[in-house]
Design an enzyme around this catalytic site. Structure first.
Site, short mmCIF file in Angstrom:
data_model
loop_
_atom_site.label_atom_id
_atom_site.label_comp_id
_atom_site.label_asym_id
_atom_site.label_seq_id
_atom_site.Cartn_x
_atom_site.Cartn_y
_atom_site.Cartn_z
N ASP A 1 15.52 -4.74 -8.08
CA ASP A 1 16.22 -3.47 -7.93
C ASP A 1 17.69 -3.63 -8.34
O ASP A 1 18.13 -4.74 -8.66
CB ASP A 1 16.06 -2.94 -6.51
CG ASP A 1 16.79 -3.77 -5.47
OD1 ASP A 1 17.16 -4.92 -5.78
OD2 ASP A 1 16.97 -3.29 -4.33
N ASP B 1 18.34 -7.38 -4.45
CA ASP B 1 17.84 -7.95 -3.20
C ASP B 1 16.33 -7.79 -3.06
O ASP B 1 15.69 -8.53 -2.33
CB ASP B 1 18.60 -7.40 -1.98
CG ASP B 1 18.54 -5.89 -1.84
OD1 ASP B 1 17.84 -5.23 -2.63
OD2 ASP B 1 19.20 -5.37 -0.92
N ASP C 1 20.69 -3.89 -7.03
CA ASP C 1 21.60 -4.88 -6.46
C ASP C 1 20.94 -6.23 -6.25
O ASP C 1 21.53 -7.13 -5.67
CB ASP C 1 22.25 -4.38 -5.17
CG ASP C 1 21.27 -4.25 -4.02
OD1 ASP C 1 20.08 -3.94 -4.28
OD2 ASP C 1 21.67 -4.45 -2.86
N SER D 1 21.48 0.21 -3.40
CA SER D 1 20.18 -0.41 -3.58
C SER D 1 19.38 0.33 -4.64
O SER D 1 19.82 0.48 -5.77
CB SER D 1 19.46 -0.51 -2.24
OG SER D 1 18.27 -1.26 -2.36
#
Length: 574
Positions: A299, A303, A301, A147
């Site tokens: 961010d 999400d 990734d 993340s």
């Protein structure tokens, strides 16, 4: 070192582990014994968002062996859970260092266990992994990501058949199997015939699904009239968000070019976290230079998303996660109401550390608000556990949102399209996204939240965090900021207590190391150690009625003072 620690280290010096791993351990033994202890003093554990850790050798690090052990255990469990079935999994990975090679290791282990693997040929957003799992009718999915953690981190998130992350009872059962896997039992030798690479076909299906779920008949002129600045912060959303916005008809999309190239070093930011204002500095500068209406940053990734809009003084301001959640949820509820689709069998989702204003919205629209622990896996579990109810949307304070149930995790791709739809329609109507937020405060009360996050690294840091939670439980204060504590909820014991009359009640949410204080003026304070980072977090929520927009400055000042005094009373302002 303790004998148990010595035994762990010695195991990693056997031929089961490659020469490079053994050499790195010997180097630490002679030059950095403290790092050796940090690398082996515990096993990496599954937390709020899967398993995350620093990359390196050892049981407390992300490497081919710790991830290989996870994957071997998951393979064994899948065979137990689905006997006789032709097992399928899908794997995605983000922009972080070693994500591609670690993803291949995971694919190799699955295939060596006779499981068919769909492996994305390049990095992809986490929400696309959740979508692909259901689209391809897989039994499980893995994404390699940490993340928004610093560059030295990586991670391993497991998704189940429904597209959501692991939740009870599967998580505990799988962890038990993983813990019993010996390192010399990991099957690393791939069966190449069982590894199938996927890319554009899934991308096209994901874009089409996002358009179906998160676009709401915004006029062509309104979409073309919204000036957007977007940054992927060197992450994976560059693979999806431009394609989605372009397909939806947003023509004035301005990408921060310096941050568009995926890069695990995240060279232009201190932290690739859109929760941090600094991360959006370059995007905000571009927005001011071109007179943009909205800034969106995601961010690594993809999400989480950060949103900045122009306030009533035409200045760019960064909204927090609670504010974006409220704006998007209120809009969805209004759309469902206008379409005549609300009949008492719908719900929205939130978390115990997010704004209580979500409960106010649910009440106003006569839908249920289901509140769970931190992490979207719990919202996804609500969708699975209550199939008789329709899920409208839900979010949490940490800049995540989920529109509908096509993706069963926080989804910055769908949320980006949704927030652009709201902004475009508001602008076309002579309003703005910020003005829509103010209108919601006028209708439902002014709620303001603040987060204090304390980083405590290493063994001593973990001990300090644990002691802080022990002290708050064993020595609870009677009042904060001159306001009596009227209720305490302890999710570790699953007990709540009405302080005024001394009665206790059961908490039905699963156990977690979370403590919540409710004050007599309606304030709420939550203490929670992070499940994915070496941090302890304190969440403050205060509120007051708002009679008119002219009073907003005075009311905001009162709420700011409340938060400031609460922080000081708890000794967190040092």
């Amino acid at each position: 070192m303790e004998p148990s620690l010595v035994n762990k280290v010695n195991e990693w010096l056997t031929p089961t582990f490659d020469e490079a791993t053994q050499a790195a351990i010997r180097e630490m033994m002679t030059t950095n014994p403290k790092e050796l202890e940090e690398s082996f003093y515990k096993n990496l554990e599954f937390g709020t968002g899967g398993m995350r850790g620093i990359m390196g050798v050892g049981t407390n690090r992300i490497n081919r062996y710790t991830l290989g052990k996870n994957t071997q255990g998951l393979s064994d469990y899948l065979k137990q859970a689905f006997p006789g079935e032709a097992l399928k999994v899908v794997i995605a990975y983000d922009c972080r260092h070693n994500s591609d090679t670690l993803a291949k290791v995971v694919a190799d282990v699955f295939s060596a266990n006779g499981i068919h693997v769909y492996l994305f040929s390049e990095l992809r957003p986490t929400p696309e992994l959740s979508f692909a799992l259901k689209h391809l009718q897989c039994h499980a999915g893995i994404v390699l990501t940490a993340s928004h953690n610093p560059p030295e981190y990586n991670g391993y998130k497991v998704y189940w058949q429904d597209g959501g992350q692991l939740v009870p009872p599967q998580d505990e059962a799988i962890i038990e199997v993983i813990e019993n896997v010996r390192y010399d039992a990991i099957q690393f030798t791939a069966n190449a015939d069982l590894i199938e690479y996927i890319d554009s076909a899934i991308d096209e299906a994901f874009v089409a699904s996002t358009l179906a779920n998160a676009s709401f008949n915004t006029p062509k002129e309104a979409r073309e009239g919204l000036k957007i600045v977007y940054t992927s912060l060197h992450g994976t959303s560059i693979k999806a968000i431009p394609a989605v916005l372009t397909a939806a008809g947003y023509t004035d999309l301005n990408i921060v070019k310096e941050q568009a190239e995926p890069n695990g070093d995240f060279p232009t930011v201190k932290s690739p976290n859109p929760e941090e204002p600094e991360a959006l500095t370059m995007a905000l500068q571009l927005a001011d230079a071109i007179g943009a209406d909205i800034v969106i940053g995601t961010d690594p990734d993809s999400d989480r998303l950060g949103v900045a809009v122009r306030n009533t003084q035409n200045e760019m301001v960064l909204l927090n996660g609670n504010q974006t959640m409220i704006i998007m949820t209120a809009y969805l509820l209004e759309q469902w109401k206008r379409a005549g689709k609300i009949n008492g069998k719908q719900f929205i989702g939130s978390t115990i550390v997010s704004t209580p204003m979500m409960l106010e919205l649910a009440s106003a629209y006569q839908v249920e608000c289901k509140v769970g622990l931190t992490g979207f896996k719990w919202i996804a579990k609500f969708i699975k556990d209550f199939p008789e109810l329709q899920f409208i949307g839900g979010g949490e304070e940490s800049f995540g949102y989920m529109v509908g149930d096509a993706v069963r995790d926080k989804d910055a791709v769908g949320a980006t399209l949704l927030v652009c739809e709201i902004a475009a329609q508001a602008k076309a109507a002579g309003s703005s996204l910020f003005q829509e937020l103010l209108n919601l405060y006028l209708d439902h009360g002014y709620y303001k939240e603040h987060l204090i996050s304390l980083t405590k690294k290493g063994i001593s840091g973990l001990q300090e965090i644990n002691q802080m939670m022990i002290d708050m439980r064993q020595n609870p204060v009677a009042e904060i900021n001159g306001q009596r504590i009227v209720c305490i909820e302890d999710y570790q014991t699953s007990k709540g207590r009405d302080v005024l009359n001394g009665s206790e009640f059961e908490l039905t949410i699963p156990k977690s190391n979370v403590l919540i204080y409710y004050l007599e003026d309606g304030s709420k304070i939550c203490a929670r150690p992070s499940g994915t980072e070496p941090k302890i977090k304190f969440y403050f929520s205060v509120n007051a009625p708002l009679a008119s927009l002219e009073e907003i400055g005075a009311v905001e000042a009162i709420l700011d003072e409340k938060i400031k005094n609460c922080i000081a009373d708890m000794g967190l302002d040092a």
